[in-house]
Design a protein around this motif. Structure first.
Motif, PDB file in Angstrom:
ATOM      1  N   LEU C 106       7.961  25.446  28.982  1.00  0.00           N
ATOM      2  CA  LEU C 106       7.840  24.715  30.231  1.00  0.00           C
ATOM      3  C   LEU C 106       6.881  23.608  30.166  1.00  0.00           C
ATOM      4  N   SER C 107       6.356  23.151  28.928  1.00  0.00           N
ATOM      5  CA  SER C 107       5.596  22.020  28.755  1.00  0.00           C
ATOM      6  C   SER C 107       6.131  20.685  29.819  1.00  0.00           C
ATOM      7  N   TYR C 108       7.311  20.572  29.777  1.00  0.00           N
ATOM      8  CA  TYR C 108       7.837  19.523  30.542  1.00  0.00           C
ATOM      9  C   TYR C 108       7.474  19.331  31.881  1.00  0.00           C
ATOM     10  N   LEU C 109       7.150  20.328  32.528  1.00  0.00           N
ATOM     11  CA  LEU C 109       6.419  20.498  33.733  1.00  0.00           C
ATOM     12  C   LEU C 109       5.156  20.093  33.790  1.00  0.00           C
ATOM     13  N   ARG C 110       4.281  20.554  32.935  1.00  0.00           N
ATOM     14  CA  ARG C 110       2.872  20.148  33.040  1.00  0.00           C
ATOM     15  C   ARG C 110       2.759  18.704  32.718  1.00  0.00           C
ATOM     16  N   SER C 111       3.418  18.045  31.822  1.00  0.00           N
ATOM     17  CA  SER C 111       3.324  16.882  31.539  1.00  0.00           C
ATOM     18  C   SER C 111       4.800  16.162  31.397  1.00  0.00           C
ATOM     19  N   PRO C 112       5.247  15.508  32.244  1.00  0.00           N
ATOM     20  CA  PRO C 112       6.842  15.299  32.129  1.00  0.00           C
ATOM     21  C   PRO C 112       7.149  14.200  30.786  1.00  0.00           C
ATOM     22  N   GLY C 113       6.101  13.369  30.709  1.00  0.00           N
ATOM     23  CA  GLY C 113       6.190  12.383  29.651  1.00  0.00           C
ATOM     24  C   GLY C 113       6.347  13.067  28.217  1.00  0.00           C
ATOM     25  N   ALA C 114       6.132  14.428  27.994  1.00  0.00           N
ATOM     26  CA  ALA C 114       5.908  14.819  26.862  1.00  0.00           C
ATOM     27  C   ALA C 114       7.410  15.141  26.107  1.00  0.00           C
ATOM     28  N   GLY C 115       8.320  15.306  27.123  1.00  0.00           N
ATOM     29  CA  GLY C 115       9.668  15.781  26.139  1.00  0.00           C
ATOM     30  C   GLY C 115       9.940  17.261  26.213  1.00  0.00           C
ATOM     31  N   LEU C 116      11.087  17.350  25.715  1.00  0.00           N
ATOM     32  CA  LEU C 116      11.555  18.825  25.843  1.00  0.00           C
ATOM     33  C   LEU C 116      11.538  19.734  24.463  1.00  0.00           C
ATOM     34  N   LYS C 117      10.436  19.323  23.671  1.00  0.00           N
ATOM     35  CA  LYS C 117      10.513  20.028  22.206  1.00  0.00           C
ATOM     36  C   LYS C 117      10.198  21.453  22.679  1.00  0.00           C
ATOM     37  N   GLY C 118       9.324  21.814  23.377  1.00  0.00           N
ATOM     38  CA  GLY C 118       9.048  23.236  23.668  1.00  0.00           C
ATOM     39  C   GLY C 118      10.141  23.838  24.205  1.00  0.00           C
ATOM     40  N   LEU C 119      11.124  23.349  25.033  1.00  0.00           N
ATOM     41  CA  LEU C 119      12.071  24.160  25.417  1.00  0.00           C
ATOM     42  C   LEU C 119      13.001  24.171  24.398  1.00  0.00           C
ATOM     43  N   PHE C 120      13.084  23.110  23.391  1.00  0.00           N
ATOM     44  CA  PHE C 120      14.033  23.495  22.420  1.00  0.00           C
ATOM     45  C   PHE C 120      13.810  24.425  21.328  1.00  0.00           C
ATOM     46  N   ARG C 121      12.376  24.633  21.274  1.00  0.00           N
ATOM     47  CA  ARG C 121      11.989  25.680  20.347  1.00  0.00           C
ATOM     48  C   ARG C 121      12.361  27.213  20.956  1.00  0.00           C
ATOM     49  N   PHE C 122      12.117  27.073  22.407  1.00  0.00           N
ATOM     50  CA  PHE C 122      12.360  28.574  23.055  1.00  0.00           C
ATOM     51  C   PHE C 122      14.126  28.722  22.849  1.00  0.00           C
ATOM     52  N   VAL C 123      14.875  27.713  22.724  1.00  0.00           N
ATOM     53  CA  VAL C 123      16.464  27.862  22.653  1.00  0.00           C
ATOM     54  C   VAL C 123      16.679  28.374  21.285  1.00  0.00           C
ATOM     55  N   GLU C 124      15.906  27.670  20.392  1.00  0.00           N
ATOM     56  CA  GLU C 124      16.248  28.037  18.902  1.00  0.00           C
ATOM     57  C   GLU C 124      15.679  29.553  18.724  1.00  0.00           C
ATOM     58  N   SER C 125      14.704  29.672  19.008  1.00  0.00           N
ATOM     59  CA  SER C 125      13.975  31.099  18.652  1.00  0.00           C
ATOM     60  C   SER C 125      14.830  32.008  19.209  1.00  0.00           C
ATOM     61  N   SER C 126      15.691  31.922  20.658  1.00  0.00           N
ATOM     62  CA  SER C 126      16.001  32.972  21.032  1.00  0.00           C
ATOM     63  C   SER C 126      17.422  33.301  20.555  1.00  0.00           C
ATOM     64  N   VAL C 127      18.077  31.944  20.017  1.00  0.00           N
ATOM     65  CA  VAL C 127      19.580  32.259  19.171  1.00  0.00           C
ATOM     66  C   VAL C 127      19.305  32.776  17.980  1.00  0.00           C
TER      67      VAL C 127
END
Lengths: 296, 426, 270
Positions: C106-127
């Motif tokens: 959810l790093s995009y919530l803390r700093s919206p300019g950062a992008g969605l890399k963290g969210l992508f890693r979550f998706v990747e690890s769960s699949v």
């Protein structure tokens, strides 16, 4: 004109293919790649948006070894640290190095798929400068690039189009099997040629141009579907049999004169009254004020 | 103390709700297509969308389950509004009210909402930037108690007709199962109350309700570091979270207290007094402040027994896209358009009403779809004892000349607003 | 899942296209019923599902899933379903509580300019983590479902960052793992000069990338109780062919599903 562009890419050219959601331009891009391969040129593809299998599908098998695919696609931004080419590496030094690494006899063709991803991450001004350096550098023969014009501001699309020597915009046609390509070609002397054509891309990535679009009437003809005959399924007969049709054509209409009579009437007869008129001082026509007697 | 009054209001409302729940319980079983869930909700106390088992239904005053999907509903204070939005406000949701130009009717709706909370014994949280929350509380309309009292009296009397099925008709029994034709949009199950706008609520009654308030001008600005939310919204969100946790609305405190619902009223969010420039600029500096706040508020609401009513001065927001986002982040969204001050005030078509009510969005929660209202052409009128919302009727055209009134002004959009040509001329 | 929609799209839980990127979008209507369809569809097909539920709670999907015949709680316990509850986890991140510092996705919530890399890693690890079935078999091809992606725009994430995220997801899910992706995007009203940052730009970018686009809108003639709207199905084969067929259907959503019919053939009309 599209076929000319396809066949003879002049050196130092930059061909830009613009597409939208309604009609994709990747087909034409692949036609260009195929044509270059068939001409025996080396092609370097920077693939950011589509995978290698997708881009290479349908290309001529025999020349495929002259195609060098730089894998941007699974990881174009370097998030997973396993890409061979990232968006940041679109600089002249890097590309020149890439080309020198794979030795070629003559300057290769550089294909960018697509420029939209690059423009999303870098300043359009910087990218245009880099592209211009690449063009003039001499290491590359032609640059061919795909751009999704509905994903950017009009200004950005304008900058890139201005840089290009040829711009091909694709749009859907009313016909299902073709699309319309508008080609704008700007020569070095400044002369601009523009043409709109129907085209079709076949399975083996050959481009076929169907017809040239001259005016809108042409379009109407293409899309005319066989209309249902309105005179069928009626309880009364609206059709004519052969004899009836002939009789109808033979009928002399009242005010239609024969050819002789027409010419006789048109000949000026001597002695008919003629009016001679010479304007005098009282008839002073002022073109600007035709109603000068009106007191409004 | 206030005990006698409280007992009457509290117990009558409680007895009202228990008696109504008895009705709905039997009706729940007989309606095909809906069934109460058998899953126990005791496993996770954090989410509020659990189908409450029957024993839990009784414990929260002023609420009833929805006949469509078993969700817990509470009244917004205006019974015709309850009908329009599908029976009431579901616990855990957010109601967005787009204010009318002078904020007269939206403020009235907020007061009805809070007054209903007082009468039902719910806890209140009121946040405002312009007027002090205490001032708003002092203006709450007084409930019409004799109706409440008379209901209680009538409960005590033995029913002459069949006690199991009070709807049976003796003479017109063939029409028993016909649906009732409803002209006024009032729910037949009265679980809301009526209020007299000309009188204010008795202080004793008002003080029985626990009210937390947040007044923006009195809050000390706290540096929030690198939070995505600017200061006033951050402080407000923090304050709401503290109240929810402390009072146990999210199930964190043990079950000793009887469960209750928290009603949140947030007045005029997005206005300049909240430190937000979304109303004055086309490209505001913090254009995501309000939407981030609403997203976080939605998260808080979903994990607690609370309902929020937020009013937003949408007529000042310049950027259309922002309004669309805010509506999608809320569950129920309505907009009030008052005729005062516009050219519609003198339009003879609208002389019976005070304004138009637009239903922008209705929630589908825990279900795929729910029954929408019959029509989207709704108009409201604030009467002394009732805030009525009715189908917009055109008065009969009694003029001598035939006048074709353009229906484009009147045709409100669909749920699903009309995207195409509105000029349907029949 | 909705049998009529399966017929229209020519797919069943036993045989469906893989490596498919399906985009569901709506404009002033609610297309989330299609997400419920796909969720029950892929769970029935035995696929491993990663669901990013950014706008509703788990119990909402669970309640609807029960009516459609799948149990989400069971699927989650067995490991078939990985559910990200965006709403619940986001409060901590927005209020910057210490306990939430660990949640990188959810790093995009803390700093919206950062992008969605963290969210992508979550998706990747769960699949990628492929837990096994009870009887030792592994799950089917992985599926990513997102409801809804446009809410990230309200939280300050840029369109470019979201398009990068979906490109990476497509590269991993569809091309590499031969799985599917279904994304819901809610669009705004059409505007004349529509090249600004917004949900419409996001939708166009996603249409360029997708294989199948389902677009839900209200009826152009106004509100109707019996027909809830129209859905446009756009088959977009990858790349070359010019012919991308489009069809429009009307639909009505009811308690246990949705019915789709050709225009003008609603039961209310016929």
């Amino acid at each position: 004109m599209l076929l000319d562009v396809l066949q003879g890419a002049e050196p130092g050219g930059f061909i830009l293919i613009q597409d939208t959601v309604k009609c994709t331009g990747r087909g034409i891009l692949k036609c260009f790649i195929n044509a270059a391969l068939k001409r025996g040129e080396d092609v370097h593809v920077l693939g950011f948006e589509a995978s290698e299998t997708e881009v290479c599908a349908g290309l001529d098998r025999s020349c495929v070894q002259k195609l060098h695919f730089h894998k941007g696609f699974p990881d174009p931004l370097g998030w997973m640290c396993r890409s061979s080419f990232t968006v940041d590496q679109l600089t002249s030094q890097h590309i020149t190095k890439l080309i020198k690494d794979s030795q070629h006899a003559k300057a290769p063709v550089l294909v960018i798929d697509s420029l939209s991803l690059v423009l999303r991450h870098h300043d359009p001004v910087v990218i245009s400068q880099r592209l211009q350096v690449l063009r003039k550098g001499g290491d590359i023969k032609t640059i061919i690039s795909l751009l999704h014009s509905d994903l950017h501001l009009h200004g950005v699309v304008g900058i890139v189009s201005q840089l290009a020597s040829t711009v091909i915009s694709v749009a859907p046609a009313n016909n299902e099997h073709h699309a319309v390509a508008t080609t704008t070609r700007r020569s070095k002397s400044g002369k601009v040629m523009q043409e709109e054509e129907y085209f079709n891309v076949s399975e083996d990535m050959t481009l076929s141009v169907q017809a040239k679009l001259r005016q809108h009437g042409h379009v109407q003809k293409e899309q005319k579907v066989a209309e249902a005959d309105p005179a069928s399924n009626l309880t009364f007969n609206l059709r004519l049999s052969e004899e009836e049709r002939k009789a109808k054509e033979k009928l002399a209409l009242p005010f239609v004169f024969s050819k002789e009579k027409k010419s006789a009437l048109l000949r000026p007869t001597p002695g008919s009254g003629r009016i001679m008129y010479e304007p005098d001082a009282n008839d002073d026509f002022d073109e600007e004020d035709p109603d000068d007697d009106l007191d409004v | 103390m206030a005990a006698p009054v409280r007992c009457m209001a509290g117990s009558s409302s409680r007895s009202n709700t228990t008696s109504f729940q008895k009705k709905t319980r039997s009706k729940l079983v007989s309606i095909p297509g809906t069934r109460p869930s058998v899953r126990s909700s005791s496993r996770s106390n954090t989410t509020s969308f659990q189908k409450k088992t029957r024993s839990k239904l009784v414990s929260i005053p002023g609420t009833r389950p929805s006949v469509q999907n078993g969700q817990l509903l509470l009244s917004s204070g205006v019974s015709s509004l309850d009908y329009v939005i599908g029976g009431g406000l579901a616990v855990g949701t957010l109601l967005l009210v787009e204010e009318d130009r002078y904020d007269s009717y939206s403020r009235m709706l907020l007061k009805y909402f809070l007054a209903e909370g007082v009468v039902c014994g719910h806890e209140l949280f009121l946040a405002s930037a312009r007027d002090h929350p205490d001032e708003i509380m002092q203006e709450l309309p007084s409930p019409i108690m004799d109706e409440v009292a008379s209901l209680k009296i009538s409960e005590g009397q033995p029913q002459p007709s069949d006690p199991e099925n009070p709807d049976t008709m003796k003479i017109a029994w063939r029409y028993q199962n016909q649906p009732r034709v409803q002209t006024a949009l009032a729910s037949s199950l009265r679980f809301g109350h009526y209020y007299d706008v000309s009188k204010t609520m008795e202080p004793e009654l008002r003080q029985t309700a626990k009210c937390h308030s947040f007044y923006q001008l009195q809050e000390t600005p706290v540096t929030t570091g690198s939070s995505p939310l600017p200061s006033p919204y951050h402080a407000l969100l923090k304050s709401i979270q503290t109240v929810i946790r402390k009072e146990g609305f999210d199930g964190s405190t043990p079950q000793s207290k009887t469960r209750n619902v928290l009603r949140l009223g947030l007045h005029s969010l997005g206005s300049a007094l909240w430190g937000d420039d979304v109303c004055c600029k086309d490209n505001p500096a913090h254009c995501h402040a309000l939407s981030t706040f609403l997203y976080a508020l939605r998260g808080l609401l979903r994990t607690s027994l609370s309902v929020a009513m937020v009013t937003v001065p949408s007529h000042l927001i310049q950027n259309r896209a922002v309004m669309g986002r805010i509506i999608r982040l809320s569950d129920t969204a309505i907009a009030l358009e008052s005729f005062r001050g516009s050219e519609k005030e003198t339009n003879p078509l609208y002389k019976d009403y005070h304004g138009l009510l637009h239903v922008r969005q209705l929630p589908h929660l825990n279900c795929l779809s729910c029954e929408g209202p019959d029509t989207k052409d709704l108009a409201f009128k604030l009467k002394r004892k009732q805030f009525t919302i009715e189908r917009l009727h055109l008065p009969p055209d009694l003029s001598e000349t035939v006048s074709r009134v353009s229906k484009t002004e009147l045709a409100a959009g669909c749920g699903t607003t009309a995207t195409g040509n509105k000029h349907l001329d029949f | 899942m909705f049998p009529e929609l399966n017929n229209i799209l020519n797919s069943t839980p036993d045989s469906f296209k893989s490596s498919d990127f399906i985009l569901v979008s709506d404009r002033q209507a609610d297309a989330s019923f299609l997400i419920h369809h796909y969720l029950s569809f892929y769970l029935r097909a035995g696929c491993k599902v990663c669901f990013l539920g950014l706008v509703q709670s788990f119990s909402h999907y669970s309640a609807v899933g029960q009516r459609l015949g799948v149990s989400l709680a069971q699927a989650r316990e067995k490991g078939q379903l990985v559910f990200l509850e965006g709403l619940k986890d986001s409060i901590g991140a927005i209020l910057q509580e210490e306990s939430s510092q660990g949640t990188q996705h959810l790093s995009y919530l803390r700093s919206p300019g950062a992008g969605l890399k963290g969210l992508f890693r979550f998706v990747e690890s769960s699949v990628r983590q492929n837990g096994d079935h009870d009887d030792g078999e592994s799950w089917g091809p992985p599926v990513l479902l997102i409801d809804d992606l446009s809410v990230l725009l309200s939280l300050g994430v840029t369109v470019g960052a979201i398009l990068d995220f979906t490109l990476y997801c497509q590269a991993t899910m569809c091309t590499e793992l031969q799985g599917n992706m279904v994304i819901l995007v809610r669009c705004e009203e059409e505007d004349a000069d529509d090249d600004e940052e917004g949900a419409n730009l996001l939708q166009r970018g996603l249409v360029h990338q997708c294989n199948l686009a389902l677009h839900v809108e209200g009826l152009p003639t106004g509100y109707c109780r019996d027909i809830h709207g129209q859905m446009q199905v756009w088959w977009r084969q990858s790349g070359e062919t010019m012919y991308n067929p489009r069809k429009t259907f009307h639909f009505k959503v009811h308690d246990k599903g949705a019915s789709f019919f050709a225009r003008g053939t609603s039961s209310a009309v016929l």
